[in-house]
Design a protein around this motif. Structure first.
Motif, PDB file in Angstrom:
ATOM      1  N   SER A  85     -14.960  16.006 -16.428  1.00 58.25           N
ATOM      2  CA  SER A  85     -13.531  16.304 -16.497  1.00 58.25           C
ATOM      3  C   SER A  85     -12.828  15.657 -15.312  1.00 58.25           C
ATOM      4  O   SER A  85     -13.316  15.740 -14.171  1.00 58.25           O
ATOM      5  CB  SER A  85     -13.306  17.818 -16.476  1.00 58.25           C
ATOM      6  N   ALA A  86     -11.704  15.043 -15.583  1.00 54.26           N
ATOM      7  CA  ALA A  86     -10.929  14.410 -14.512  1.00 54.26           C
ATOM      8  C   ALA A  86     -10.314  15.485 -13.624  1.00 54.26           C
ATOM      9  O   ALA A  86     -10.000  16.585 -14.086  1.00 54.26           O
ATOM     10  CB  ALA A  86      -9.843  13.519 -15.094  1.00 54.26           C
ATOM     11  N   PRO A  87     -10.134  15.184 -12.350  1.00 49.40           N
ATOM     12  CA  PRO A  87      -9.521  16.165 -11.453  1.00 49.40           C
ATOM     13  C   PRO A  87      -8.053  16.386 -11.788  1.00 49.40           C
ATOM     14  O   PRO A  87      -7.403  15.544 -12.416  1.00 49.40           O
ATOM     15  CB  PRO A  87      -9.682  15.510 -10.075  1.00 49.40           C
ATOM     16  N   SER A  88      -7.527  17.540 -11.387  1.00 50.98           N
ATOM     17  CA  SER A  88      -6.104  17.855 -11.619  1.00 50.98           C
ATOM     18  C   SER A  88      -5.269  17.134 -10.573  1.00 50.98           C
ATOM     19  O   SER A  88      -5.138  17.593  -9.433  1.00 50.98           O
ATOM     20  CB  SER A  88      -5.882  19.377 -11.542  1.00 50.98           C
ATOM     21  N   MET A  89      -4.739  15.995 -10.947  1.00 52.67           N
ATOM     22  CA  MET A  89      -3.950  15.176 -10.028  1.00 52.67           C
ATOM     23  C   MET A  89      -2.705  14.680 -10.746  1.00 52.67           C
ATOM     24  O   MET A  89      -2.663  14.606 -11.983  1.00 52.67           O
ATOM     25  CB  MET A  89      -4.788  13.980  -9.531  1.00 52.67           C
ATOM     26  N   THR A  90      -1.678  14.347  -9.980  1.00 52.97           N
ATOM     27  CA  THR A  90      -0.450  13.776 -10.544  1.00 52.97           C
ATOM     28  C   THR A  90      -0.663  12.285 -10.789  1.00 52.97           C
ATOM     29  O   THR A  90      -1.643  11.695 -10.335  1.00 52.97           O
ATOM     30  CB  THR A  90       0.722  13.966  -9.590  1.00 52.97           C
ATOM     31  N   LYS A  91       0.284  11.685 -11.511  1.00 49.55           N
ATOM     32  CA  LYS A  91       0.208  10.242 -11.757  1.00 49.55           C
ATOM     33  C   LYS A  91       0.213   9.468 -10.439  1.00 49.55           C
ATOM     34  O   LYS A  91      -0.541   8.501 -10.276  1.00 49.55           O
ATOM     35  CB  LYS A  91       1.377   9.802 -12.645  1.00 49.55           C
ATOM     36  N   ASP A  92       1.065   9.892  -9.505  1.00 46.63           N
ATOM     37  CA  ASP A  92       1.141   9.197  -8.212  1.00 46.63           C
ATOM     38  C   ASP A  92      -0.182   9.297  -7.453  1.00 46.63           C
ATOM     39  O   ASP A  92      -0.619   8.335  -6.811  1.00 46.63           O
ATOM     40  CB  ASP A  92       2.275   9.778  -7.362  1.00 46.63           C
ATOM     41  N   GLU A  93      -0.807  10.461  -7.527  1.00 40.83           N
ATOM     42  CA  GLU A  93      -2.088  10.644  -6.829  1.00 40.83           C
ATOM     43  C   GLU A  93      -3.165   9.768  -7.441  1.00 40.83           C
ATOM     44  O   GLU A  93      -3.976   9.175  -6.721  1.00 40.83           O
ATOM     45  CB  GLU A  93      -2.494  12.121  -6.880  1.00 40.83           C
ATOM     46  N   PHE A  94      -3.181   9.673  -8.778  1.00 41.08           N
ATOM     47  CA  PHE A  94      -4.137   8.770  -9.421  1.00 41.08           C
ATOM     48  C   PHE A  94      -3.839   7.324  -9.027  1.00 41.08           C
ATOM     49  O   PHE A  94      -4.762   6.534  -8.800  1.00 41.08           O
ATOM     50  CB  PHE A  94      -4.074   8.910 -10.950  1.00 41.08           C
ATOM     51  N   GLY A  95      -2.558   6.983  -8.957  1.00 40.05           N
ATOM     52  CA  GLY A  95      -2.179   5.625  -8.582  1.00 40.05           C
ATOM     53  C   GLY A  95      -2.692   5.260  -7.202  1.00 40.05           C
ATOM     54  O   GLY A  95      -3.213   4.158  -6.987  1.00 40.05           O
ATOM     55  N   LYS A  96      -2.558   6.192  -6.246  1.00 40.59           N
ATOM     56  CA  LYS A  96      -3.055   5.933  -4.897  1.00 40.59           C
ATOM     57  C   LYS A  96      -4.579   5.837  -4.878  1.00 40.59           C
ATOM     58  O   LYS A  96      -5.156   5.015  -4.173  1.00 40.59           O
ATOM     59  CB  LYS A  96      -2.590   7.055  -3.959  1.00 40.59           C
ATOM     60  N   LEU A  97      -5.223   6.706  -5.695  1.00 42.94           N
ATOM     61  CA  LEU A  97      -6.686   6.693  -5.750  1.00 42.94           C
ATOM     62  C   LEU A  97      -7.199   5.353  -6.251  1.00 42.94           C
ATOM     63  O   LEU A  97      -8.169   4.801  -5.709  1.00 42.94           O
ATOM     64  CB  LEU A  97      -7.170   7.822  -6.669  1.00 42.94           C
ATOM     65  N   PHE A  98      -6.521   4.797  -7.283  1.00 43.95           N
ATOM     66  CA  PHE A  98      -6.975   3.538  -7.877  1.00 43.95           C
ATOM     67  C   PHE A  98      -6.283   2.316  -7.261  1.00 43.95           C
ATOM     68  O   PHE A  98      -6.547   1.187  -7.685  1.00 43.95           O
ATOM     69  CB  PHE A  98      -6.726   3.556  -9.390  1.00 43.95           C
ATOM     70  N   GLU A  99      -5.399   2.572  -6.290  1.00 44.12           N
ATOM     71  CA  GLU A  99      -4.660   1.492  -5.608  1.00 44.12           C
ATOM     72  C   GLU A  99      -3.887   0.633  -6.616  1.00 44.12           C
ATOM     73  O   GLU A  99      -3.959  -0.594  -6.611  1.00 44.12           O
ATOM     74  CB  GLU A  99      -5.617   0.634  -4.772  1.00 44.12           C
ATOM     75  N   LEU A 100      -3.149   1.324  -7.497  1.00 40.65           N
ATOM     76  CA  LEU A 100      -2.367   0.645  -8.529  1.00 40.65           C
ATOM     77  C   LEU A 100      -0.931   0.420  -8.060  1.00 40.65           C
ATOM     78  O   LEU A 100      -0.406   1.211  -7.269  1.00 40.65           O
ATOM     79  CB  LEU A 100      -2.348   1.491  -9.813  1.00 40.65           C
ATOM     80  N   GLU A 101      -0.352  -0.622  -8.564  1.00 36.85           N
ATOM     81  CA  GLU A 101       1.053  -0.866  -8.252  1.00 36.85           C
ATOM     82  C   GLU A 101       1.916   0.213  -8.910  1.00 36.85           C
ATOM     83  O   GLU A 101       1.563   0.757  -9.964  1.00 36.85           O
ATOM     84  CB  GLU A 101       1.484  -2.242  -8.766  1.00 36.85           C
ATOM     85  N   GLU A 102       3.056   0.501  -8.301  1.00 38.58           N
ATOM     86  CA  GLU A 102       3.919   1.575  -8.771  1.00 38.58           C
ATOM     87  C   GLU A 102       4.355   1.360 -10.212  1.00 38.58           C
ATOM     88  O   GLU A 102       4.369   2.296 -11.013  1.00 38.58           O
ATOM     89  CB  GLU A 102       5.150   1.680  -7.870  1.00 38.58           C
ATOM     90  N   LYS A 103       4.663   0.111 -10.571  1.00 37.26           N
ATOM     91  CA  LYS A 103       5.120  -0.160 -11.938  1.00 37.26           C
ATOM     92  C   LYS A 103       3.991   0.059 -12.961  1.00 37.26           C
ATOM     93  O   LYS A 103       4.248   0.447 -14.104  1.00 37.26           O
ATOM     94  CB  LYS A 103       5.673  -1.580 -12.049  1.00 37.26           C
ATOM     95  N   VAL A 104       2.769  -0.172 -12.542  1.00 42.35           N
ATOM     96  CA  VAL A 104       1.623   0.048 -13.437  1.00 42.35           C
ATOM     97  C   VAL A 104       1.454   1.546 -13.685  1.00 42.35           C
ATOM     98  O   VAL A 104       1.215   1.986 -14.812  1.00 42.35           O
ATOM     99  CB  VAL A 104       0.341  -0.554 -12.848  1.00 42.35           C
ATOM    100  N   VAL A 105       1.596   2.329 -12.594  1.00 42.13           N
ATOM    101  CA  VAL A 105       1.467   3.784 -12.715  1.00 42.13           C
ATOM    102  C   VAL A 105       2.532   4.342 -13.640  1.00 42.13           C
ATOM    103  O   VAL A 105       2.250   5.190 -14.504  1.00 42.13           O
ATOM    104  CB  VAL A 105       1.562   4.457 -11.329  1.00 42.13           C
ATOM    105  N   LYS A 106       3.767   3.855 -13.495  1.00 42.43           N
ATOM    106  CA  LYS A 106       4.863   4.338 -14.333  1.00 42.43           C
ATOM    107  C   LYS A 106       4.626   4.019 -15.796  1.00 42.43           C
ATOM    108  O   LYS A 106       5.009   4.778 -16.692  1.00 42.43           O
ATOM    109  CB  LYS A 106       6.182   3.730 -13.861  1.00 42.43           C
ATOM    110  N   ALA A 107       3.979   2.871 -16.054  1.00 42.33           N
ATOM    111  CA  ALA A 107       3.750   2.437 -17.437  1.00 42.33           C
ATOM    112  C   ALA A 107       2.623   3.200 -18.119  1.00 42.33           C
ATOM    113  O   ALA A 107       2.499   3.172 -19.350  1.00 42.33           O
ATOM    114  CB  ALA A 107       3.455   0.942 -17.466  1.00 42.33           C
TER     115      ALA A 107
END
Length: 282
Positions: free
Chosen positions: A35-57
């Motif tokens: 099961s994936a951890p309970s995290m927000t989209k922004d937290e997942f984005g930081k974890l995976f080092e994704l660009e902000e626009k990628v996270v929003k999409a």
């Protein structure tokens, strides 16, 4: 009053080496869905080092699936290791005996001990001339011979250990039954009531007065009674949790280290036994 030939014993075991059982464990582990951890989209984005626009999409569910895909292999491997390791405690699930050590605590009338050092038999991974069946045969033959010696001298064999009936003798007897290893002809009884101290003297049970919730580990009991611990050697700490990786990875040298540890576990039993046997009036 019975006169006993007390024998300290200890056994080291490893997880199943049976390929069919290992495949079954792999299937169970692969069916385990993390099961994936309970995290927000922004937290997942930081974890995976994704660009902000990628996270929003991406959706939150998509990011969670990304976490699962990234971690699935390690989670399955951890689950396999967890289940596989537990088989080292179960003869029926394929756990195997890889080392056995024993020492009599008996002394003659002039104080001469019957044995000074433990007898230890062991095997290493890939050893062609020492299978588990060979090892078990040596163990039961030795136990049968010592039981014969006791009977011929008017003594009753009694086994001393830490969880000695609940693990050591049970495991050996069950592996013998599974592998068709013949029992000694002495008629030695393996099963007894946990309250019967004429067959088994479990130092953990005696110390805790039979209260399972108060049973210490053998190492802790050594500390309580000022007995040198068996858990250290020239290479550092060693305990039961390390037996499998040492045996798996270090060949004959590792097996020899385990055998020495096994023998030390037996050596600490005698001073513990001598200090607490008065609990049962001896």
């Amino acid at each position: 009053m019975k006169k006993f030939l007390d024998i300290g014993i200890d056994t080291e075991t490893i997880p199943t080496q049976d390929e069919c059982k290992i495949e079954q464990i792999k299937t169970i582990a692969e069916a385990h869905k993390p099961s994936a951890p309970s995290m927000t989209k922004d937290e997942f984005g930081k974890l995976f080092e994704l660009e902000e626009k990628v996270v929003k999409a991406m959706t939150l569910d998509g990011l969670k699936q990304m976490w699962i895909d990234k971690n699935l292999a390690s989670v399955v491997a951890e689950k396999f290791d967890e289940i596989h390791r537990k088989t080292s405690f179960s003869a029926g699930e394929g756990g195997e005996v890889i080392s056995f050590s024993a020492k009599t605590f008996f002394k003659s009338e002039d104080g001469t001990p019957l044995m000074v050092d433990p007898v230890t038999v062991y095997r290493y991974r890939g050893q062609e001339d020492m299978t588990e069946v060979n090892l078990l045969t040596r163990i039961v033959n030795w136990l049968g011979a010592i039981d014969d010696y006791a009977a011929s001298n008017g003594l009753t064999t009694r086994f001393v250990g830490a969880n000695v009936m609940g693990f050591d003798m049970r495991f050996i007897a069950q592996r013998c039954a599974i592998n068709g290893v013949p029992m000694p002809k002495s008629g030695m009884t393996w099963l007894a009531s946990s309250y019967d101290r004429s067959k088994y003297f479990d130092v953990l049970d005696v110390w805790s007065f039979g209260d399972k919730t108060q049973r210490p580990s053998l190492d802790r009991l050594c500390r309580y009674l000022d007995v040198d611990t068996s858990k250290f050697d020239e290479e550092g700490k060693i305990d039961g949790s390390m037996v499998w990786p040492i045996w798996r990875d270090e060949g004959q040298t590792g097996a020899e280290r385990i055998a020495r540890y096994n023998a030390r576990d037996v050596m600490v039993l005698e001073p513990i036994f001598e200090k607490i046997k008065f609990f049962i009036g001896e």
